[in-house]
Scaffold this motif. Structure first.
Motif, PDB file in Angstrom:
ATOM      1  N   ALA A 182      40.359 131.434  38.095  1.00 24.67           N
ATOM      2  CA  ALA A 182      39.412 130.610  38.854  1.00 24.67           C
ATOM      3  C   ALA A 182      40.057 129.299  39.292  1.00 24.67           C
ATOM      4  O   ALA A 182      40.040 128.945  40.478  1.00 24.67           O
ATOM      5  CB  ALA A 182      38.167 130.338  38.009  1.00 24.67           C
ATOM      6  N   LEU A 183      40.660 128.583  38.346  1.00 24.73           N
ATOM      7  CA  LEU A 183      41.253 127.279  38.671  1.00 24.73           C
ATOM      8  C   LEU A 183      42.398 127.416  39.663  1.00 24.73           C
ATOM      9  O   LEU A 183      42.509 126.635  40.616  1.00 24.73           O
ATOM     10  CB  LEU A 183      41.772 126.601  37.399  1.00 24.73           C
ATOM     11  N   SER A 184      43.247 128.433  39.468  1.00 21.27           N
ATOM     12  CA  SER A 184      44.417 128.587  40.335  1.00 21.27           C
ATOM     13  C   SER A 184      44.003 129.009  41.739  1.00 21.27           C
ATOM     14  O   SER A 184      44.627 128.595  42.717  1.00 21.27           O
ATOM     15  CB  SER A 184      45.381 129.633  39.768  1.00 21.27           C
ATOM     16  N   SER A 185      42.961 129.844  41.849  1.00 18.79           N
ATOM     17  CA  SER A 185      42.530 130.284  43.176  1.00 18.79           C
ATOM     18  C   SER A 185      41.959 129.117  43.959  1.00 18.79           C
ATOM     19  O   SER A 185      42.290 128.922  45.134  1.00 18.79           O
ATOM     20  CB  SER A 185      41.468 131.386  43.065  1.00 18.79           C
ATOM     21  N   GLY A 241      54.758 120.157  36.272  1.00 16.47           N
ATOM     22  CA  GLY A 241      54.325 120.870  35.072  1.00 16.47           C
ATOM     23  C   GLY A 241      55.194 122.072  34.757  1.00 16.47           C
ATOM     24  O   GLY A 241      55.281 122.491  33.602  1.00 16.47           O
ATOM     25  N   LEU A 242      55.834 122.647  35.782  1.00 21.03           N
ATOM     26  CA  LEU A 242      56.686 123.817  35.546  1.00 21.03           C
ATOM     27  C   LEU A 242      57.841 123.485  34.610  1.00 21.03           C
ATOM     28  O   LEU A 242      58.403 124.362  33.968  1.00 21.03           O
ATOM     29  CB  LEU A 242      57.245 124.337  36.881  1.00 21.03           C
ATOM     30  N   ALA A 243      58.212 122.198  34.545  1.00 21.48           N
ATOM     31  CA  ALA A 243      59.377 121.818  33.739  1.00 21.48           C
ATOM     32  C   ALA A 243      58.989 121.330  32.343  1.00 21.48           C
ATOM     33  O   ALA A 243      59.849 120.921  31.580  1.00 21.48           O
ATOM     34  CB  ALA A 243      60.174 120.744  34.464  1.00 21.48           C
ATOM     35  N   SER A 264      51.096 125.106  35.306  1.00 19.78           N
ATOM     36  CA  SER A 264      51.184 124.932  36.752  1.00 19.78           C
ATOM     37  C   SER A 264      51.500 126.229  37.478  1.00 19.78           C
ATOM     38  O   SER A 264      51.279 126.341  38.673  1.00 19.78           O
ATOM     39  CB  SER A 264      52.301 123.947  37.091  1.00 19.78           C
ATOM     40  N   PHE A 265      52.034 127.208  36.740  1.00 22.66           N
ATOM     41  CA  PHE A 265      52.548 128.386  37.420  1.00 22.66           C
ATOM     42  C   PHE A 265      51.479 129.073  38.285  1.00 22.66           C
ATOM     43  O   PHE A 265      51.743 129.450  39.420  1.00 22.66           O
ATOM     44  CB  PHE A 265      53.133 129.386  36.421  1.00 22.66           C
ATOM     45  N   PHE A 280      49.798 138.765  33.512  1.00 22.40           N
ATOM     46  CA  PHE A 280      50.762 137.888  32.837  1.00 22.40           C
ATOM     47  C   PHE A 280      50.086 136.841  31.974  1.00 22.40           C
ATOM     48  O   PHE A 280      50.530 136.551  30.867  1.00 22.40           O
ATOM     49  CB  PHE A 280      51.705 137.242  33.851  1.00 22.40           C
ATOM     50  N   THR A 281      48.977 136.283  32.490  1.00 17.70           N
ATOM     51  CA  THR A 281      48.253 135.292  31.695  1.00 17.70           C
ATOM     52  C   THR A 281      47.708 135.946  30.439  1.00 17.70           C
ATOM     53  O   THR A 281      47.778 135.393  29.342  1.00 17.70           O
ATOM     54  CB  THR A 281      47.102 134.702  32.529  1.00 17.70           C
ATOM     55  N   PHE A 282      47.161 137.153  30.592  1.00 14.95           N
ATOM     56  CA  PHE A 282      46.595 137.861  29.439  1.00 14.95           C
ATOM     57  C   PHE A 282      47.668 138.130  28.387  1.00 14.95           C
ATOM     58  O   PHE A 282      47.475 137.838  27.207  1.00 14.95           O
ATOM     59  CB  PHE A 282      45.954 139.171  29.912  1.00 14.95           C
ATOM     60  N   LEU A 283      48.806 138.665  28.827  1.00 18.08           N
ATOM     61  CA  LEU A 283      49.899 138.948  27.876  1.00 18.08           C
ATOM     62  C   LEU A 283      50.341 137.675  27.159  1.00 18.08           C
ATOM     63  O   LEU A 283      50.494 137.659  25.935  1.00 18.08           O
ATOM     64  CB  LEU A 283      51.111 139.530  28.615  1.00 18.08           C
ATOM     65  N   GLY A 284      50.523 136.607  27.928  1.00 19.15           N
ATOM     66  CA  GLY A 284      50.983 135.349  27.343  1.00 19.15           C
ATOM     67  C   GLY A 284      49.987 134.812  26.339  1.00 19.15           C
ATOM     68  O   GLY A 284      50.354 134.375  25.244  1.00 19.15           O
ATOM     69  N   SER A 285      48.717 134.874  26.690  1.00 21.08           N
ATOM     70  CA  SER A 285      47.682 134.335  25.821  1.00 21.08           C
ATOM     71  C   SER A 285      47.531 135.210  24.565  1.00 21.08           C
ATOM     72  O   SER A 285      47.380 134.708  23.452  1.00 21.08           O
ATOM     73  CB  SER A 285      46.368 134.271  26.596  1.00 21.08           C
TER      74      SER A 285
END
Lengths: 288, 273
Positions: free
Chosen positions: B85-88, B112-114, B148-149, B198-203
């Motif tokens: 939601a936020l990224s869209s 933020g990427l860094a 940020s990604f 990717f977000t799901f896997l990371g989380s």
């Protein structure tokens, strides 16, 4: 159209507010607090560069820093060479290659807790898979998780097993972008596989190679869970990386300011690794 | 891609490598299928029968693992929904709308990427303690929303969509929000899928933040719960049971992996371009 011009801000505001409050503010707060002697509960005394000075003469921190460098030096080159070779081998349109790509990537989706749970009972000398194999071959099992010379290789081995998928996929994607007429030309010249690899594949993969090295260096500088769970940094600090040092200083010794100073030093190293990649990947004038 | 067969030496080496990848997994499954009493005497018994499902039965009879699984699901789905939601919203605005400080703000977001996790996690911990958010779902979800990604990724995707679509909709009298929600958003489904997986896997696999934020076992996520079980396995229900927990806990993510393999491969491919 005044309202319309400001409208865009409403779309970015939800993210920006969270981003500023929960990422940028903590980042600055951490930098600030690294100049204080502060505990986890709020008491603080200004010490200027005191924490940094103390770190540079703290044998425990310096040992952790050496361990982190050792891990990076063991893991990054091995992983890069291994995954590049795998990508070249598996870059084919056969069912078998597709299955093998899946096999090599599968460990990457597991969490660090599951990976260490699995590897604890591969490595442990009283009940592990390696011990069973050693016994079957009539040899003494090695104390992977308790001997000071073996714990870092054990962590490197576990990490390589866990991380092999992503760089392999990056290399595969890089290979796909090499124009096939370059290979056809090489075939007409009857170049050997090795010559083709050295003259065409490797130079064409330069950007991917730098990306992989940078991502892996940044990731392994921050290696944490494996060391905490598999060896607890032991024996007597022989496998304690910097992030585990930071964790212990903050949550066992409650010295927040001191832990943050160590975190800022590591942050600088990660940034340098990232910048080095951009510098190396810059377009060169002599490159065609 | 090559169509030809692998040279024999490469084939042998690759197969040896594949065996090395699979062996620890097979070993884990074999251990999970043995009775704890037998493993206590000799773990080598895992290579011979009799095999039993009693460890899995014990998990199904009631175990904290279910609670941790539920917590992981809530946290991972919450994080994924939030990030999408936020990224869209932000990605649409950065790509399509003109507003004050747009470029400056975009560069600010790219910074933020860094920023690695270890540079912010201790102050975040203190901040969340002030806010009283530890041991809560918002406490576990919020730090996952500030990467940020996602914004960068969605901005790039929105930029790639043809402008004619917005202009045609605007001529028809559509508002900015209608253009976003009705016209462009449906076209971003492939990007949403990639970012979502990717977000799901990371989380799902996050370890450090839940380790320090969730300190009561009813708030543990699966990663933290298994870490606590592992730390004192000697006192718990035995090796076979522990390995059954590991297998059980891997199943959801392996299912996600098998279902979304294509998104994962495409996303990684995109990173190189």
């Amino acid at each position: 159209m005044r309202t319309a011009r400001w409208q865009g801000l409403a779309y970015v505001a939800p993210f920006l507010i969270l981003y500023a409050a929960l990422l940028i503010f903590p980042l600055l707060m951490g930098m600030g607090l690294s100049f204080y002697r502060a505990d986890l509960f709020g008491a603080k005394v200004w010490t200027g560069l005191g924490n940094y000075g103390r770190l540079l003469s703290d044998p425990v921190f310096l040992h952790a820093l050496r361990n982190t460098f050792k891990l990076v030096l063991l893991i990054v080159p091995t992983l890069t060479a291994l995954t590049l070779a795998l990508a070249v081998a598996l870059n084919r349109r056969t069912r078998g290659a597709a299955v093998l790509r899946g096999v090599f990537f599968s460990s990457s989706v597991l969490s660090v807790t599951i990976v260490t749970l699995i590897w604890r009972f591969v490595l442990t000398p009283d009940a592990g898979l390696f011990a069973e194999v050693a016994q079957a071959l009539g040899r003494e099992p090695l104390p992977w998780l308790s001997h000071p010379d073996l714990t870092i290789p054990a962590l490197a081995l576990t990490t390589i097993w866990w991380s092999i998928g992503l760089p392999m996929m990056l290399f595969l994607a890089g290979l796909q972008q090499i124009p096939s007429d370059m290979y056809e030309a090489a075939a007409l010249d009857r170049s050997s596989r090795w010559t083709t690899f050295r003259r065409i594949t490797l130079p064409q993969l330069r950007r991917t190679l730098l990306l992989v090295v940078m991502l892996q260096t940044a990731a392994q500088l921050q290696l944490f869970g494996q060391a905490q769970l598999l060896t607890a940094g032991g024996p007597s600090g022989a496998s304690r990386p910097v992030v585990l040092f930071i964790f212990e200083v903050a949550f066992v010794r409650w010295e927040l300011g001191y832990a943050l100073a160590a975190a800022e030093i590591l942050f600088t190293l990660v940034l340098l690794a990232t910048l080095a990649q951009y510098w190396a990947a810059r377009p060169r004038e002599d490159a065609r | 891609m090559n169509r030809d067969r692998m040279p024999p030496l490469a084939l042998v080496l690759t197969l040896v490598g594949a065996a090395a990848m699979v062996a620890p997994l097979v070993w884990t499954v074999l251990l999970s299928l043995k009775s704890n009493a037998e493993l206590l005497q000799d773990t080598g018994a895992a290579f011979r029968g009799p095999y039993t499902l009693e460890n899995y039965g014990a998990i199904l009879k009631g175990d904290m693992v279910f609670r941790w699984l539920l917590n992981s699901l809530i946290v991972s789905l919450g994080t994924t929904a939030g990030v999408l939601a936020l990224s869209s919203l932000a990605g649409f605005a950065f790509a399509r709308l003109d507003f004050p400080f747009r470029r400056t703000l975009f560069v600010f977001v790219l910074l933020g990427l860094a920023i690695p996790e270890q540079a912010v996690i201790l102050p975040q911990h203190r901040l969340f303690a002030w806010l009283g958010l530890h041991n809560s779902y918002p406490g576990l979800i919020l730090p996952g929303l500030v990467g940020s990604f996602g914004v960068f990724f969605m901005t790039q995707y929105f930029r790639g969509l043809p402008r004619d679509l917005d202009e045609a909709a605007a001529l028809d009298g559509a508002s900015t929000f209608q253009i976003f929600a009705r016209v462009l958003l449906p076209l971003t489904v492939p990007a949403q899928a990639t970012l979502g997986v990717f977000t799901f896997l990371g989380s799902w696999n996050a370890y450090w933040w839940p380790l320090i934020s969730a300190t009561t076992s009813d708030r543990f996520t699966l990663t933290v719960g298994l870490a606590s079980a592992q730390a004192n396995y000697a006192q718990t229900n035995g090796l076979g049971y522990l390995m059954a927990q590991a297998v059980f806990a891997s199943l959801p993510i392996l299912i996600v992996y098998v279902l979304f393999q294509r998104q994962i491969v495409n996303a990684i491919g995109g990173a190189v371009k």
